[in-house]
Design a protein around this motif. Sequence first.
Motif, short mmCIF file in Angstrom:
data_model
loop_
_atom_site.label_atom_id
_atom_site.label_comp_id
_atom_site.label_asym_id
_atom_site.label_seq_id
_atom_site.Cartn_x
_atom_site.Cartn_y
_atom_site.Cartn_z
N ASP A 44 0.82 -1.21 0.00
CA ASP A 44 0.00 0.00 0.00
C ASP A 44 0.86 1.27 0.00
O ASP A 44 1.63 1.51 0.94
CB ASP A 44 -0.91 0.02 1.23
CG ASP A 44 -1.82 -1.21 1.30
OD1 ASP A 44 -1.43 -2.28 0.80
OD2 ASP A 44 -2.90 -1.10 1.89
N GLN A 53 -0.58 4.51 -0.33
CA GLN A 53 -1.40 5.45 0.45
C GLN A 53 -0.93 6.90 0.39
O GLN A 53 -0.84 7.60 1.39
CB GLN A 53 -1.50 4.98 1.91
CG GLN A 53 -2.39 3.76 2.03
CD GLN A 53 -3.02 3.59 3.40
OE1 GLN A 53 -2.78 2.60 4.06
NE2 GLN A 53 -3.82 4.55 3.81
N ASP A 99 -4.96 0.69 -2.38
CA ASP A 99 -4.75 1.82 -1.49
C ASP A 99 -3.57 2.65 -2.01
O ASP A 99 -2.55 2.84 -1.35
CB ASP A 99 -4.55 1.38 -0.03
CG ASP A 99 -5.87 1.06 0.65
OD1 ASP A 99 -6.93 1.14 -0.02
OD2 ASP A 99 -5.85 0.72 1.85
N GLY A 144 -8.02 -0.45 -4.10
CA GLY A 144 -8.25 -0.76 -2.69
C GLY A 144 -9.39 0.08 -2.14
O GLY A 144 -9.97 0.92 -2.85
N HIS A 191 -9.40 2.57 -0.06
CA HIS A 191 -9.16 4.02 -0.05
C HIS A 191 -9.33 4.62 -1.44
O HIS A 191 -9.73 5.79 -1.58
CB HIS A 191 -7.77 4.33 0.50
CG HIS A 191 -7.70 4.28 2.00
ND1 HIS A 191 -8.17 5.30 2.80
CD2 HIS A 191 -7.25 3.32 2.84
CE1 HIS A 191 -7.99 4.98 4.08
NE2 HIS A 191 -7.43 3.78 4.12
N ASP A 192 -9.01 3.86 -2.46
CA ASP A 192 -9.18 4.34 -3.83
C ASP A 192 -10.67 4.45 -4.18
O ASP A 192 -11.10 5.41 -4.82
CB ASP A 192 -8.47 3.39 -4.80
CG ASP A 192 -7.05 3.10 -4.35
OD1 ASP A 192 -6.34 4.06 -3.99
OD2 ASP A 192 -6.65 1.92 -4.32
N HIS A 222 -6.22 -6.66 -3.23
CA HIS A 222 -5.97 -5.73 -2.12
C HIS A 222 -6.29 -6.36 -0.78
O HIS A 222 -5.45 -6.40 0.12
CB HIS A 222 -6.75 -4.43 -2.28
CG HIS A 222 -6.54 -3.49 -1.13
ND1 HIS A 222 -5.31 -2.92 -0.85
CD2 HIS A 222 -7.38 -3.04 -0.14
CE1 HIS A 222 -5.41 -2.18 0.24
NE2 HIS A 222 -6.65 -2.23 0.68
N THR A 239 -11.62 -5.80 -1.11
CA THR A 239 -10.97 -4.56 -0.65
C THR A 239 -10.99 -4.35 0.86
O THR A 239 -10.25 -3.50 1.37
CB THR A 239 -11.59 -3.31 -1.31
OG1 THR A 239 -12.94 -3.15 -0.86
CG2 THR A 239 -11.56 -3.42 -2.83
N HIS A 279 -3.45 -4.20 2.46
CA HIS A 279 -4.59 -3.88 3.32
C HIS A 279 -4.37 -4.11 4.82
O HIS A 279 -5.03 -3.46 5.63
CB HIS A 279 -5.81 -4.69 2.86
CG HIS A 279 -7.09 -4.34 3.57
ND1 HIS A 279 -7.59 -3.06 3.62
CD2 HIS A 279 -7.98 -5.11 4.26
CE1 HIS A 279 -8.72 -3.05 4.29
NE2 HIS A 279 -8.99 -4.28 4.70
N ASP A 302 1.49 -5.12 2.94
CA ASP A 302 1.25 -3.79 3.51
C ASP A 302 2.12 -3.66 4.75
O ASP A 302 1.78 -4.17 5.82
CB ASP A 302 -0.22 -3.60 3.86
CG ASP A 302 -0.50 -2.20 4.43
OD1 ASP A 302 0.44 -1.39 4.52
OD2 ASP A 302 -1.66 -1.92 4.77
#
Length: 279
Positions: free
Chosen positions: A9, A11, A35, A64, A66-67, A118, A179, A225, A241
């Motif tokens: 990730d 981020q 993400d 992910g 957040h996306d 993800h 996700t 994730h 991650d």
Amino acid sequence: MSKIYAVGDVQGCAPSLNALVKKLPKESKMIFLGDLVNRGPDSLGALRKLKSLQESGRAECILGNHDLHLLAIDAGIRKTRGLDTVEPILNAPDRAELINWLRKRPMALSNGNCLTVHGGVLPQWDLQQTIECAQEVEKVLRKKSYKEFLANMYGNAPNQWSNSLKGYDRLRVITNALTRMRFCTPSGKMEFESKEGLEDGPKGFIPWFKVPKRKTQDTVIYFGHWSTLGLMRQHNVVGLDTGCVWGGKLTAMEISDSNKDMKSSEIIQVDGYDHPLRM
């Protein structure tokens, strides 16, 4: 043949992303495990860099949670929250171009031997069904009416797969599994609140990749994730991650098609973002 790396990730940690790309072999390719944006210091810079890498043929980027959150904010369905750092994307002159690119990214990828996602994979899905389910969501995200899906995407119910699911219930379960999932029951009932270590799920819930007789247990799976796991390698599963956005590392690992080869796969890491809220 070019090496291919799975990358955890990002981020929105553009400085770490740029540093990692410089450390990877020049001819290598990358699969980013979702993400891509949010909570890091430069989500706009990260998204622009990832778009450039994808368009040059060097990378692909999986979606992910957040996306998807960014897509929902852009669509006016969600508002930004406390730790969100996506405002610069929403104010950027190339906002529409970036959002259009993002919603055309895959939900999962496979070369027929290994799988990149993800979040997780439900125990009832084999490799083929995982990709087919991912493509169902990809298809609606790429339609002109995609905002209708985003408006119906949120929620924890249904929390279990059935082949008979239809409409937004079906798409929601697929999206949540790919996700958001960390823990589920042996029958695939999902739980979304627990975020800590492998033993910290509620009673009766186990990490999705520890479900006995999971249909993808013979498939090598790379996922993101779950930052509290750190870099995790178990039989046929790799968690990547490593908490870049929380002061950990951004990690790339050379993709292998077998558990045996995976043990000697190259790992490349760079320092993450020293988040001001990091404990």
